[in-house]
Design a protein around this motif. Sequence first.
Motif, short mmCIF file in Angstrom:
data_model
loop_
_atom_site.label_atom_id
_atom_site.label_comp_id
_atom_site.label_asym_id
_atom_site.label_seq_id
_atom_site.Cartn_x
_atom_site.Cartn_y
_atom_site.Cartn_z
N TYR A 95 48.00 -40.53 -75.53
CA TYR A 95 47.48 -39.44 -74.70
C TYR A 95 47.68 -39.80 -73.24
O TYR A 95 47.19 -40.85 -72.77
CB TYR A 95 45.99 -39.20 -74.99
CG TYR A 95 45.36 -38.19 -74.05
CD1 TYR A 95 45.52 -36.82 -74.26
CD2 TYR A 95 44.62 -38.61 -72.94
CE1 TYR A 95 44.96 -35.89 -73.39
CE2 TYR A 95 44.06 -37.69 -72.07
CZ TYR A 95 44.24 -36.34 -72.30
OH TYR A 95 43.69 -35.43 -71.42
N ASN A 96 48.40 -38.96 -72.52
CA ASN A 96 48.62 -39.16 -71.08
C ASN A 96 49.08 -40.58 -70.78
O ASN A 96 48.57 -41.24 -69.88
CB ASN A 96 47.33 -38.85 -70.31
CG ASN A 96 47.59 -38.67 -68.81
OD1 ASN A 96 48.72 -38.41 -68.40
ND2 ASN A 96 46.55 -38.83 -68.01
N THR A 100 43.76 -43.38 -75.45
CA THR A 100 43.56 -42.96 -76.84
C THR A 100 43.36 -41.44 -76.89
O THR A 100 42.96 -40.81 -75.91
CB THR A 100 42.35 -43.65 -77.46
OG1 THR A 100 41.15 -43.20 -76.79
CG2 THR A 100 42.46 -45.16 -77.36
N ARG A 101 43.62 -40.89 -78.04
CA ARG A 101 43.42 -39.46 -78.23
C ARG A 101 41.95 -39.09 -78.07
O ARG A 101 41.63 -38.03 -77.52
CB ARG A 101 43.92 -39.05 -79.61
CG ARG A 101 45.40 -39.27 -79.82
CD ARG A 101 45.83 -39.09 -81.28
NE ARG A 101 47.24 -39.37 -81.45
CZ ARG A 101 47.86 -39.42 -82.63
NH1 ARG A 101 47.15 -39.19 -83.75
NH2 ARG A 101 49.15 -39.68 -82.71
N TYR A 218 45.87 -33.26 -79.99
CA TYR A 218 46.08 -34.53 -79.29
C TYR A 218 47.10 -35.36 -80.06
O TYR A 218 47.07 -35.45 -81.29
CB TYR A 218 44.77 -35.30 -79.14
CG TYR A 218 43.74 -34.53 -78.35
CD1 TYR A 218 43.65 -34.64 -76.98
CD2 TYR A 218 42.88 -33.65 -79.00
CE1 TYR A 218 42.73 -33.90 -76.25
CE2 TYR A 218 41.96 -32.91 -78.29
CZ TYR A 218 41.89 -33.03 -76.91
OH TYR A 218 40.98 -32.29 -76.20
N GLY A 219 48.01 -36.01 -79.31
CA GLY A 219 49.03 -36.85 -79.91
C GLY A 219 50.42 -36.36 -79.57
O GLY A 219 50.61 -35.32 -78.93
N THR A 220 51.40 -37.10 -80.01
CA THR A 220 52.80 -36.78 -79.75
C THR A 220 53.60 -36.86 -81.04
O THR A 220 53.15 -37.45 -82.04
CB THR A 220 53.40 -37.76 -78.72
OG1 THR A 220 53.33 -39.10 -79.26
CG2 THR A 220 52.66 -37.70 -77.41
N ILE A 221 54.80 -36.30 -80.99
CA ILE A 221 55.69 -36.36 -82.15
C ILE A 221 56.16 -37.80 -82.36
O ILE A 221 56.32 -38.26 -83.50
CB ILE A 221 56.88 -35.42 -81.95
CG1 ILE A 221 56.39 -33.96 -81.85
CG2 ILE A 221 57.88 -35.56 -83.10
CD1 ILE A 221 57.50 -32.98 -81.56
N GLN A 222 56.37 -38.52 -81.25
CA GLN A 222 56.79 -39.92 -81.36
C GLN A 222 55.68 -40.78 -81.95
O GLN A 222 55.94 -41.78 -82.62
CB GLN A 222 57.19 -40.47 -79.98
CG GLN A 222 58.41 -39.81 -79.37
CD GLN A 222 58.09 -38.44 -78.78
OE1 GLN A 222 56.92 -38.13 -78.53
NE2 GLN A 222 59.13 -37.63 -78.56
N GLY A 223 54.43 -40.38 -81.72
CA GLY A 223 53.30 -41.10 -82.28
C GLY A 223 52.82 -42.23 -81.39
O GLY A 223 53.42 -42.55 -80.36
N ASN A 272 47.85 -32.90 -73.44
CA ASN A 272 48.55 -34.17 -73.19
C ASN A 272 48.11 -34.84 -71.89
O ASN A 272 48.73 -35.81 -71.45
CB ASN A 272 50.06 -33.95 -73.17
CG ASN A 272 50.45 -32.83 -72.21
OD1 ASN A 272 49.70 -32.47 -71.31
ND2 ASN A 272 51.64 -32.27 -72.42
N GLY A 273 47.05 -34.31 -71.28
CA GLY A 273 46.53 -34.92 -70.06
C GLY A 273 47.07 -34.33 -68.79
O GLY A 273 46.66 -34.73 -67.70
#
Length: 338
Positions: A95-96, A100-101, A218-223, A272-273
């Motif tokens: 996150y950003n 953490t998420r 919250y989070g990204t595809i990349q993880g 994503n912040g």
Amino acid sequence: MTFAPIIPWPLLVLAIVAVLALTVLAFTPWGRVRRGRSQPQRSMRPAAFRCAAVVLLLLAAMRPGWAGGQAQTAASDMDVFFVVDTSTSMAAEDYNGTQTRLAGATQDVMAIAKELAGAKFALITFDNKANLRMPLTRDATALQTAMTTLQPQNARYATGSSVTGASQLLKEKLATATEQHPGRPALVFYAGDGENTSAERPSAMDAANVAGGAVLGYGTIQGGRMKETSDTDAGYLKDRSSDSARDAVSRIDEGQLRTIADQLHVPYTLRNGTGATSDMLGKAQPGALTITDGDTPGRIELYWLLAMVAFLLALHEPLRHLAALINLRTPARKEPSP
């Protein structure tokens, strides 16, 4: 001058009339007879002070004031339910940057609470099971304390979590709030990453009694990697699905989050912040929730002046008793013998 009484007008008028009647009675000859003819006349002054203090407090209860100043817009006539995912995956550091998420969810929850100042807030969390962390309250400080003390579930105790694990508890709390305050809108803000690790298929979220809100992702595809505990020096969780000792990675599942948003009939937004708070609230409640950036005409309150004078008058009573106590303890002087 305008008035905004804190209790109904009929009760206020009745109380003032009763106090004035008792005050007049205290100064009539009949009242002095009831107290006793031998009682000194100076005892009337404490009674007058007490009556005056009560009258001033009743006048303060009318909340006199006049228009003036500016007041920040608040949305007070609503209930806001925050449903926050606290499963292990919310410890993922994507996150950003490397936060953490759950840290991102905490920031967003408090930003929403600030924008909706005056509303009632409730906090529900879920991992293996759902918990009501805080019932409905207007105490934003309690909400902040509850959010800042949240920690992702320790991986040792994780047995799989459903993205809709809080569905039943949320449904019950919404129904109770609607029953207690019919017509009062309830907003639901769901904060999670959409990662479903339960063996069972997620149950549908119930949109009954939900007037609006949003699903926050919250989070990204990349993880992101997840630490085993919240300690800064803790190691990262390992992927046990293979023989390699690589770090476990959690990835956002926006498909699940969009499904939850559709079920609740609220919009979905990825957090994503970098987005402003208005992104979360812009479509949270069409037609019933209005968020404005400006101030509205305020009101200059005068009740505190009346309350302060009443307090000063009430001080006469304890000071009088204190003086009498000092006089009792002070030994009388003996006159020198001639």
